[in-house]
Design a protein around this motif. Structure first.
Motif, short mmCIF file in Angstrom:
data_model
loop_
_atom_site.label_atom_id
_atom_site.label_comp_id
_atom_site.label_asym_id
_atom_site.label_seq_id
_atom_site.Cartn_x
_atom_site.Cartn_y
_atom_site.Cartn_z
N UNK A 2 0.85 -1.18 0.00
CA UNK A 2 0.00 0.00 0.00
C UNK A 2 0.89 1.23 0.00
N UNK A 3 0.34 2.34 -0.43
CA UNK A 3 1.02 3.62 -0.39
C UNK A 3 0.10 4.61 0.29
N UNK A 4 0.59 5.30 1.29
CA UNK A 4 -0.24 6.24 2.03
C UNK A 4 -0.29 5.92 3.50
N UNK A 5 -1.50 5.73 4.04
CA UNK A 5 -1.69 5.57 5.48
C UNK A 5 -2.21 4.17 5.81
N UNK A 32 -14.29 4.41 6.13
CA UNK A 32 -15.06 5.57 5.67
C UNK A 32 -14.16 6.78 5.42
N UNK A 33 -13.03 6.85 6.11
CA UNK A 33 -12.16 8.00 5.99
C UNK A 33 -10.93 7.74 5.12
N UNK A 34 -10.95 6.62 4.38
CA UNK A 34 -10.03 6.43 3.29
C UNK A 34 -8.65 5.93 3.60
N UNK A 35 -8.45 5.27 4.76
CA UNK A 35 -7.11 4.74 5.01
C UNK A 35 -6.77 3.66 3.99
N UNK A 70 -9.16 -3.01 1.34
CA UNK A 70 -7.78 -2.57 1.57
C UNK A 70 -7.00 -3.74 2.16
N UNK A 71 -5.67 -3.70 2.09
CA UNK A 71 -4.88 -4.79 2.69
C UNK A 71 -5.01 -4.84 4.22
N UNK A 213 -7.60 10.38 13.87
CA UNK A 213 -7.77 11.36 12.80
C UNK A 213 -7.39 10.75 11.45
N UNK A 214 -8.12 9.73 11.00
CA UNK A 214 -7.74 9.07 9.74
C UNK A 214 -7.83 10.00 8.53
N UNK A 215 -8.87 10.80 8.46
CA UNK A 215 -9.06 11.68 7.31
C UNK A 215 -7.88 12.63 7.16
N UNK A 216 -7.44 13.22 8.27
CA UNK A 216 -6.36 14.20 8.23
C UNK A 216 -5.03 13.56 7.84
N UNK A 217 -4.75 12.37 8.36
CA UNK A 217 -3.50 11.70 8.00
C UNK A 217 -3.50 11.29 6.53
#
Length: 294
Positions: A2-5, A32-35, A70-71, A213-217
């Motif tokens: 994965x790439x990101x959070x 829901x917040x896209x991790x 997601x993984x 704070x998943x959305x912010x990260x």
């Protein structure tokens, strides 16, 4: 992988047992917040105090909820290579996408011992393996040269979670591993180093803060990947008080307290960890309000 959070998710307890109802609510909050991934039963998940049956329940439930979106990466590291392999095989059997394998702690292997540890495991599983370097907890440090050797030789070792606070080492690890293998991933293991690791050419973060704070990260990483350096830096600076507050006591004590204040979970840990002090609770309450999370 994965790439990101990737969120290093907590393990909720209630009256001494797994609280799967609260856990499901928290996992859905992450989705829901896209991790970009979930890391189950890492340090933040209190893995040393979760027994084998509970591990199976938690991993299975995570995979059911996530349903391939997601993984799901499972913490499987111990300071015994054979015991680690046993946990890796359990994760493999349950259908996990990968495993997070911390460097063996306490017995303090040499750099050659570290390499042989990961080599032994990689030859006995098809799962993607993430090396976890956290010398502040383990007493051993994966040097950049060793990370590059692992990247070059062990093809199902997909990346490293680098929780060494030394910016120079982070820079060298990213540089040497990418030279050894272009698809080898480097994630920050410290939330407050995420922005700097991205600037060094890294791939994101395995995050504690994203529990809260998943959305912010996710935005911090996404803005950087989209070329919006100033916006990414701005989000980093706004998150710094929260990043600091969530580590004023041993992780995961503060993050569980914060999630309790937000209404997600009971403020319960397993010994030898104990709930946050009143001073920490007050700090978290104020920071969460200032961050718009409470």
């Amino acid at each position: 992988m994965f790439r990101g959070v990737g969120t290093a998710i907590v393990t909720p307890f209630k009256n001494g047992e797994l609280d799967l109802e609260s856990y499901e609510r928290l996992v859905r909050y992450q989705l829901e917040n896209g991790v970009n991934a979930l890391i189950v039963l890492g340090t933040t998940g209190e893995s040393p105090t979760v027994n084998e049956d509970e591990r199976e329940k938690l991993v299975s439930r995570t995979l059911e909820i996530v349903d391939g979106k997601i993984p799901v990466i499972v913490g499987a590291g111990t300071n015994s290579t054979e015991k680690t392999l046993k946990l890796v095989k359990q994760a493999e059997k349950l259908g996990a996408n990968g495993v997070l394998v911390v460097t063996p702690y306490y017995n303090k292997p040499t750099q050659e011992g570290l390499y042989q540890h990961y080599k032994y495991i990689s030859e006995r599983t098809d799962l993607g393996i993430v090396v976890y370097n956290v010398p502040g907890r383990t007493g051993v440090n994966v040097l950049p040269e060793t990370a590059a050797r692992i990247a070059a030789d062990l093809k199902n070792v997909v990346g490293i979670k680098e929780a060494n606070p030394d910016i120079d080492q982070i820079d060298r690890t990213v540089s040497l591993t990418k030279q050894a293998r272009s698809d080898f991933m480097v994630w920050s293991g410290n939330d407050d180093r995420t922005f700097y690791l991205l600037c060094a050419g890294g791939d994101g973060v395995i995050s504690v803060v994203s529990n809260v704070a998943p959305k912010q990260m996710v935005e911090l990483c996404t803005e950087y990947f989209n070329g919006n350096l100033e916006k990414s830096r701005e989000i980093h600076r706004k998150l710094r008080p929260l990043m600091k507050a969530l580590f004023v006591e041993t992780n995961p004590i503060p993050v569980k307290a914060a999630l309790n204040l937000m209404g997600f979970i009971e403020n319960e840990l397993r010994l030898p960890l104990v709930p946050a002090s009143e001073k920490t609770m007050e700090l978290l309450r104020n920071v969460l309000k200032e961050s718009g999370l409470l």
